[in-house]
Structures are given as structure tokens and as C-alpha cells.
Motif scaffolding. Structure first.
Motif, PDB file in Angstrom:
ATOM      1  N   TRP A   1       7.100 -33.498  -1.206  1.00 48.27           N
ATOM      2  CA  TRP A   1       7.797 -34.325  -2.186  1.00 48.27           C
ATOM      3  C   TRP A   1       6.840 -35.360  -2.779  1.00 48.27           C
ATOM      4  O   TRP A   1       6.822 -35.584  -4.002  1.00 48.27           O
TER       5      TRP A   1
ATOM      6  N   HIS B   1       5.795 -35.880  -6.552  1.00 45.55           N
ATOM      7  CA  HIS B   1       6.040 -37.176  -7.191  1.00 45.55           C
ATOM      8  C   HIS B   1       4.805 -37.653  -7.948  1.00 45.55           C
ATOM      9  O   HIS B   1       4.916 -38.180  -9.065  1.00 45.55           O
TER      10      HIS B   1
ATOM     11  N   ALA C   1       8.816 -34.417  -8.892  1.00 46.40           N
ATOM     12  CA  ALA C   1       9.617 -34.421  -7.664  1.00 46.40           C
ATOM     13  C   ALA C   1      11.106 -34.430  -7.990  1.00 46.40           C
ATOM     14  O   ALA C   1      11.536 -35.082  -8.942  1.00 46.40           O
TER      15      ALA C   1
END
Length: 89
Positions: free
Chosen positions: A48, A52, A57
Motif C-alpha cells: 500500500w 501511495h 493506493a
């Protein structure tokens, strides 16, 4: 998970400047699929976080079932945002 390993796995290069747009898009999609399949909380957080950093994400409530994981992700986002103003200029 090491950043260079993730870059090689998803983009076949550690040099972002040489990654073609189609390769980048395919790598992001591959990483999002892996995130959805990953069961280990630490590895999910790493994937994640990687996504991001590339602006790809999923929302926290989609990515993390556990509130502690969502809070850790919020802290990560805050740290990144704070560091953006720390550049030497």
C-alpha cells in the motif's frame, strides 16, 4: 520488502526515468492485484505504501480491515507530507 526489489518486480527497472508509461501502468495494476491478494499485514502495508508513493493506493477503508493499520497508514501519509517541505534548496 526492499524498494529496489519492488521496483524491479513491478517495473523491471530501478530507474524510474527509463520506465515506459505502459510498463508503469501495468506494474501499478500488478501491484494493486498483489495488494488485494496479500494476507500478511506487514506486506500489505508495504505494498500500500509503495502504491501511495505513486499516487495509486486504494482508500484506507478498502486497503485495511484493521483500524490500527489504517492509523499507521495515516501516520505514514503525514510523515511523507511533512518531509516534502524539508527539501534542501
Amino acid at each position: 520488502m526492499q524498494l529496489d526489489d519492488l521496483l524491479l518486480r513491478y517495473f523491471a527497472s530501478t530507474n524510474l526515468a527509463e520506465i515506459a508509461p505502459d510498463t508503469f501502468a501495468a506494474g501499478i495494476e500488478h501491484c494493486r492485484v498483489d495488494l488485494g491478494l496479500e494476507q500478511d499485514r506487514g506486506k500489505r502495508f508495504a505494498l500500500w505504501s509503495f502504491l501511495h508513493m505513486f499516487g495509486s493506493a486504494p482508500d484506507l477503508d478498502v486497503a485495511f480491515e484493521n483500524e490500527e493499520d489504517r492509523e499507521a497508514a495515516r501516520n505514514f501519509m503525514d510523515l511523507l507530507a511533512a518531509s516534502e517541505g524539508d527539501g534542501v534548496g
